[in-house]
Scaffold this active site. Structure first.
Site, short mmCIF file in Angstrom:
data_model
loop_
_atom_site.label_atom_id
_atom_site.label_comp_id
_atom_site.label_asym_id
_atom_site.label_seq_id
_atom_site.Cartn_x
_atom_site.Cartn_y
_atom_site.Cartn_z
N ASP A 31 31.43 29.43 38.74
CA ASP A 31 30.92 30.64 39.39
C ASP A 31 29.91 31.33 38.46
O ASP A 31 30.11 31.41 37.24
CB ASP A 31 32.08 31.60 39.70
CG ASP A 31 31.68 32.68 40.67
OD1 ASP A 31 32.12 32.65 41.83
OD2 ASP A 31 30.90 33.59 40.27
N ILE A 32 28.82 31.81 39.04
CA ILE A 32 27.75 32.43 38.25
C ILE A 32 28.18 33.77 37.65
O ILE A 32 27.59 34.22 36.66
CB ILE A 32 26.48 32.60 39.13
CG1 ILE A 32 25.23 32.69 38.28
CG2 ILE A 32 26.62 33.78 40.07
CD1 ILE A 32 23.95 32.54 39.08
N ASN A 87 38.10 33.41 50.63
CA ASN A 87 37.77 34.58 51.44
C ASN A 87 37.08 34.11 52.72
O ASN A 87 36.21 33.22 52.66
CB ASN A 87 36.84 35.51 50.65
CG ASN A 87 37.50 36.05 49.38
OD1 ASN A 87 38.68 36.37 49.38
ND2 ASN A 87 36.74 36.12 48.29
N GLU A 95 31.36 36.79 50.84
CA GLU A 95 29.96 37.15 50.62
C GLU A 95 29.01 35.99 50.89
O GLU A 95 27.92 36.19 51.43
CB GLU A 95 29.76 37.65 49.18
CG GLU A 95 30.46 38.99 48.95
CD GLU A 95 30.32 39.48 47.52
OE1 GLU A 95 29.66 38.80 46.70
OE2 GLU A 95 30.90 40.53 47.22
N VAL A 96 29.38 34.79 50.48
CA VAL A 96 28.51 33.63 50.70
C VAL A 96 29.05 32.83 51.90
O VAL A 96 30.19 32.34 51.86
CB VAL A 96 28.45 32.73 49.44
CG1 VAL A 96 27.62 31.48 49.72
CG2 VAL A 96 27.88 33.51 48.25
N HIS A 100 34.13 28.27 50.39
CA HIS A 100 34.33 27.95 48.97
C HIS A 100 35.70 28.41 48.54
O HIS A 100 36.14 29.50 48.90
CB HIS A 100 33.25 28.59 48.09
CG HIS A 100 33.00 30.03 48.37
ND1 HIS A 100 32.28 30.47 49.46
CD2 HIS A 100 33.40 31.14 47.72
CE1 HIS A 100 32.24 31.80 49.45
NE2 HIS A 100 32.92 32.23 48.41
N HIS A 102 37.78 29.60 45.40
CA HIS A 102 37.73 30.06 44.02
C HIS A 102 38.97 29.51 43.31
O HIS A 102 40.09 29.67 43.81
CB HIS A 102 37.81 31.59 43.94
CG HIS A 102 36.71 32.33 44.62
ND1 HIS A 102 35.66 32.91 43.93
CD2 HIS A 102 36.49 32.62 45.93
CE1 HIS A 102 34.86 33.53 44.78
NE2 HIS A 102 35.32 33.36 46.01
P1 AMP Z 1 32.89 35.30 48.04
O1 AMP Z 1 32.90 36.78 47.84
O2 AMP Z 1 34.28 34.71 48.21
O3 AMP Z 1 31.94 34.87 49.12
O4 AMP Z 1 32.42 34.70 46.67
C1 AMP Z 1 31.09 34.30 46.42
C2 AMP Z 1 31.03 33.85 44.99
O5 AMP Z 1 29.86 33.07 44.81
C3 AMP Z 1 30.97 34.97 43.97
O6 AMP Z 1 32.07 34.85 43.05
C4 AMP Z 1 29.62 34.77 43.29
O7 AMP Z 1 29.64 35.10 41.91
C5 AMP Z 1 29.38 33.30 43.53
N1 AMP Z 1 27.97 32.87 43.53
C6 AMP Z 1 26.96 33.41 44.25
N2 AMP Z 1 25.82 32.74 44.02
C7 AMP Z 1 26.13 31.76 43.12
C8 AMP Z 1 25.37 30.74 42.46
N3 AMP Z 1 24.06 30.57 42.69
N4 AMP Z 1 26.01 29.92 41.59
C9 AMP Z 1 27.33 30.09 41.36
N5 AMP Z 1 28.09 31.01 41.94
C10 AMP Z 1 27.50 31.85 42.80
#
Ligand code: AMP
Ligand code: ZN
Length: 118
Positions: A31-32, A87, A95-96, A100, A102
């Site tokens: 994770d970034i 999530n 958010e994405v 995914h 975690h």
């Molecule tokens: P969520 O809130 O469950 O959608 O988590 C999205 C996660 O994606 C967050 O923990 C971000 O830090 C991670 N994230 C977003 N963009 C990137 C990226 N380019 N590379 C790695 N992790 C990312």
């Protein structure tokens, strides 16, 4: 692949990532913005927005995400256990919009499962 999806672009190598693992079904990377000492994301290689859109055809991929989790957590520095968080949608605070998992851990307990609502 979804043309506008950041995680599809990571799988395709169009956006850089710190790759940990890859097979025919899933891709794992750091994770970034890590929330714990170990914070890995494991994603389907094909675009799947969330578990809200999952069908029985996604079962092999969903199973693989969980079956590789222990090996990835252990090798990343969390041999004593870990937490898996997925999530989903607005209520799940996703958010994405590419599914995914975690995987979070380290050498300290990760803490309470959820913050209590007031
Ligand atoms: P969520 O809130 O469950 O959608 O988590 C999205 C996660 O994606 C967050 O923990 C971000 O830090 C991670 N994230 C977003 N963009 C990137 C990226 N380019 N590379 C790695 N992790 C990312
Ligand atoms: Zn995608």
């Amino acid at each position: 692949m979804s043309q506008s999806c950041i995680f599809c672009k990571i799988v395709a190598g169009e956006i850089p990532s710190k790759k940990i693992y890859e097979d025919e079904l899933v891709y794992a990377f750091h994770d970034i913005n890590p929330q714990r000492q170990v914070h890995i994301l494991v994603i389907p290689k094909h675009h799947l927005t969330s578990l809200q859109d999952a069908t029985t055809s996604d079962e092999p991929t969903l199973g693989r995400i969980l079956s590789v989790a222990n090996q990835l957590a252990t090798e990343a520095g969390s041999p004593g256990g870990f937490r898996v968080i997925i999530n989903n949608g607005d209520i799940g605070c996703q958010e994405v919009p590419h599914l995914h998992a975690h995987i979070v851990g380290g050498d300290q307990p990760v803490g309470p499962m959820l913050k209590r609502l007031d």
